[in-house]
Design a protein around this motif. Structure first.
Motif, mmCIF file in Angstrom:
data_model
loop_
_atom_site.group_PDB
_atom_site.id
_atom_site.type_symbol
_atom_site.label_atom_id
_atom_site.label_comp_id
_atom_site.label_asym_id
_atom_site.label_seq_id
_atom_site.Cartn_x
_atom_site.Cartn_y
_atom_site.Cartn_z
ATOM 1 N N VAL A 77 -2.089 23.742 42.428
ATOM 2 C CA VAL A 77 -1.185 23.199 43.175
ATOM 3 C C VAL A 77 -0.470 21.794 42.590
ATOM 4 C CG1 VAL A 77 -0.254 22.644 45.415
ATOM 5 C CG2 VAL A 77 -0.987 24.977 44.844
ATOM 6 N N MET A 78 -1.549 21.016 42.720
ATOM 7 C CA MET A 78 -1.359 19.516 42.101
ATOM 8 C C MET A 78 -0.762 19.540 40.719
ATOM 9 S SD MET A 78 -0.953 16.514 43.277
ATOM 10 C CE MET A 78 -1.855 16.303 44.575
ATOM 11 N N ARG A 79 -1.481 20.156 40.048
ATOM 12 C CA ARG A 79 -0.764 20.327 38.552
ATOM 13 C C ARG A 79 0.728 20.535 38.371
ATOM 14 N NH1 ARG A 79 -0.032 24.675 35.236
ATOM 15 N NH2 ARG A 79 -0.264 24.476 32.936
ATOM 16 N N ALA A 80 1.238 21.856 39.317
ATOM 17 C CA ALA A 80 2.288 22.160 39.322
ATOM 18 C C ALA A 80 3.202 20.991 40.147
ATOM 19 C CB ALA A 80 2.730 23.357 40.423
ATOM 20 N N ALA A 81 2.781 20.342 41.041
ATOM 21 C CA ALA A 81 3.494 19.343 41.528
ATOM 22 C C ALA A 81 3.783 18.025 40.565
ATOM 23 C CB ALA A 81 2.754 18.732 42.788
ATOM 24 N N LEU A 82 2.815 17.896 39.773
ATOM 25 C CA LEU A 82 2.737 16.632 38.824
ATOM 26 C C LEU A 82 3.671 17.012 37.766
ATOM 27 C CD1 LEU A 82 -0.888 15.231 38.599
ATOM 28 C CD2 LEU A 82 1.134 14.306 39.681
ATOM 29 N N LEU A 83 3.698 18.268 37.188
ATOM 30 C CA LEU A 83 4.510 18.748 36.272
ATOM 31 C C LEU A 83 5.868 18.571 36.719
ATOM 32 C CD1 LEU A 83 2.752 21.873 34.874
ATOM 33 C CD2 LEU A 83 2.940 19.755 33.661
ATOM 34 N N ALA A 84 6.447 18.892 37.931
ATOM 35 C CA ALA A 84 7.633 18.876 38.537
ATOM 36 C C ALA A 84 8.254 17.197 38.532
ATOM 37 C CB ALA A 84 7.792 19.394 39.831
ATOM 38 N N GLU A 85 7.239 16.496 39.120
ATOM 39 C CA GLU A 85 7.561 15.014 39.005
ATOM 40 C C GLU A 85 7.718 14.445 37.758
ATOM 41 O OE1 GLU A 85 7.795 12.917 41.585
ATOM 42 O OE2 GLU A 85 8.128 14.957 43.052
ATOM 43 N N ALA A 86 7.000 14.878 36.727
ATOM 44 C CA ALA A 86 7.287 14.579 35.388
ATOM 45 C C ALA A 86 8.650 14.712 34.900
ATOM 46 C CB ALA A 86 6.266 14.912 34.204
ATOM 47 N N GLY A 87 8.943 16.039 35.107
ATOM 48 C CA GLY A 87 10.195 16.550 34.718
ATOM 49 C C GLY A 87 11.268 15.579 35.383
ATOM 50 N N ARG A 88 11.067 15.336 36.589
ATOM 51 C CA ARG A 88 11.991 14.415 37.333
ATOM 52 C C ARG A 88 12.260 13.078 36.932
ATOM 53 N NH1 ARG A 88 12.099 11.078 41.643
ATOM 54 N NH2 ARG A 88 9.911 11.210 41.954
ATOM 55 N N LEU A 89 11.091 12.608 36.507
ATOM 56 C CA LEU A 89 11.301 11.361 36.104
ATOM 57 C C LEU A 89 11.465 10.999 34.601
ATOM 58 C CD1 LEU A 89 7.898 9.996 37.772
ATOM 59 C CD2 LEU A 89 10.487 9.406 38.660
ATOM 60 N N GLY A 90 11.930 12.156 33.965
ATOM 61 C CA GLY A 90 11.924 12.395 32.608
ATOM 62 C C GLY A 90 10.828 11.795 31.580
ATOM 63 N N LEU A 91 9.767 12.218 32.036
ATOM 64 C CA LEU A 91 8.623 11.851 31.139
ATOM 65 C C LEU A 91 8.325 12.842 30.359
ATOM 66 C CD1 LEU A 91 5.852 10.422 34.329
ATOM 67 C CD2 LEU A 91 7.264 9.237 32.498
ATOM 68 N N PRO A 92 8.008 12.692 28.884
ATOM 69 C CA PRO A 92 7.663 13.860 28.022
ATOM 70 C C PRO A 92 6.516 14.425 28.444
ATOM 71 C CG PRO A 92 7.250 11.400 27.081
ATOM 72 C CD PRO A 92 8.059 11.417 28.456
ATOM 73 N N CYS A 93 6.670 15.755 28.570
ATOM 74 C CA CYS A 93 5.432 16.382 29.207
ATOM 75 C C CYS A 93 5.447 18.010 28.738
ATOM 76 C CB CYS A 93 5.293 16.530 30.589
ATOM 77 S SG CYS A 93 4.139 17.543 31.462
ATOM 78 N N HIS A 94 4.054 18.270 28.036
ATOM 79 C CA HIS A 94 4.160 19.691 27.308
ATOM 80 C C HIS A 94 2.869 20.401 27.915
ATOM 81 C CE1 HIS A 94 7.318 18.500 24.496
ATOM 82 N NE2 HIS A 94 6.387 17.436 24.107
#
Length: 272
Positions: free
Chosen positions: A201-218
Motif C-alpha cells: 500500500v505504501m509502495r502504491a501511495a509513493l508511486l502515485a505521489e511521484a507521478g503527481r510531483l513529476g518525479l521520473p519513476c519506473h
C-alpha cells in the motif's frame, strides 16, 4: 483489545474447518491506526477487493469497511490486522458453493521501531530464500507467507532490520515485510511485481505521489548489480513509512535527498 470475528467480539479466532487455517485460503491487511482512524484505508480496501476478485472470494466490501472503521475507533491507536478467509469447508481442496467468508479483526500495540531506522538507515540482510514465480498470486497479500517466515528465520542479528528477497531467477523483488526502491541518476525504480511479491500500500501511495510531483519513476526488473550500483536505496511499508538502506553485504550508502523527500511525504500519509 478483544478480537472480532464476523463483527462480534470473540475469544476463538476461527473454526477448525476454516480454509484460511487449512490452506491459507484468504487475504490480510495490516493497517496503522491513529486517533481512531485507519490510515491509507482506501488503498488497503482497493488491494483487498482486487485480491477477492482474483481469488473469487465473494465478500461484502461495504460491511468490511464499516467494521474496520468501528474497530479502529474502538482501539484508538496501534496496528489493526484484518484477516479475510474463504470460510468453512469440508475436507479437500474443493470450494463449498455456500461458504461464507470469515472476517477477523485483531489489534496490536503500535510498533516500537528504533528511531535510527528512519534517521540513519538500516542494514539489509541478504536472504537465501527465493520467492517462487506465480503470476496468479503475484501482488496479493494472501495468507500463504511461508517464504517470508523462512526468510525471516535466516538472521538473528539485530544489526539487520530487514532482509532482501529475490525471485528464483535472481531478480531483486522486495524486503521480507517491505517494498524496495532504488534511485539511480535521479530516477526512482521499484520492482515489477507481476511474477511474485506483494504490491504494498505504501509502495502504491509513493508511486502515485511521484507521478503527481513529476518525479521520473519506473516499475521494472531490478538486478542485484543494479541494486549494488544504486545512488540511494530505501524500503517502505504502511506501518513504518520509509527506512533508508545504509548497508547491504559490502556496499554502503548515505541517505540521499530523494529518499528524504519521499520520507517526508510518507510521514504525512501516516498522520491524521
Amino acid at each position: 483489545m478483544q478480537s472480532w470475528v464476523d463483527g462480534q467480539p470473540a475469544s476463538a479466532l476461527a473454526s477448525l474447518k476454516d480454509r484460511g487455517l487449512a490452506y491459507g485460503d484468504g487475504l490480510f491487511e495490516t493497517i496503522a491506526v491513529k486517533a481512531g482512524t485507519p490510515l491509507l484505508l482506501e488503498l488497503h480496501l482497493q488491494r483487498l477487493a482486487q485480491g477477492c476478485s482474483r481469488l473469487a472470494i465473494v465478500a461484502d466490501q461495504a460491511l468490511i469497511r464499516s467494521e474496520l472503521l468501528a474497530y479502529a475507533q474502538a482501539m484508538g491507536e496501534g496496528v489493526l490486522k484484518l484477516i479475510l478467509t474463504r470460510g468453512d469447508s469440508q475436507r479437500g481442496y474443493g470450494i463449498s458453493p455456500g461458504a461464507m467468508p470469515r472476517r477477523i479483526l485483531q489489534a496490536s500495540p503500535a510498533a516500537a521501531w528504533p528511531e535510527a531506522n528512519a534517521l540513519s538507515g538500516i542494514r539489509l540482510f541478504d536472504c537465501t530464500t527465493r520467492l517462487a514465480e506465480q503470476p496468479l498470486l503475484a501482488g496479493l497479500k494472501h495468507l500463504n507467507r511461508l517464504e517470508q517466515v523462512i526468510a525471516r528465520s535466516e538472521w538473528q542479528d539485530p544489526a539487520c532490520a530487514e532482509g532482501l528477497m529475490r525471485d528464483t531467477s535472481g531478480r531483486v523483488i522486495e524486503g521480507v515485510f517491505s517494498n524496495l526502491f532504488i534511485v539511480r541518476d535521479g530516477v526512482l525504480l521499484t520492482a515489477d511485481l507481476r511474477r511474485c511479491g506483494v504490491a504494498g500500500v505504501m509502495r502504491a501511495a509513493l508511486l502515485a505521489e511521484a507521478g503527481r510531483l513529476g518525479l521520473p519513476c519506473h516499475v521494472t526488473d531490478i538486478s542485484l548489480a543494479q541494486l549494488q550500483q544504486a545512488d540511494e536505496v530505501f524500503l517502505c511499508n504502511s506501518v513504518y513509512g520509509i527506512w533508508p538502506v545504509s548497508a547491504f553485504t559490502d556496499v554502503s550508502w548515505s541517505v540521499g535527498p530523494l529518499t528524504r523527500k519521499l520520507q517526508g511525504i510518507a510521514r504525512t500519509l501516516l498522520d491524521v
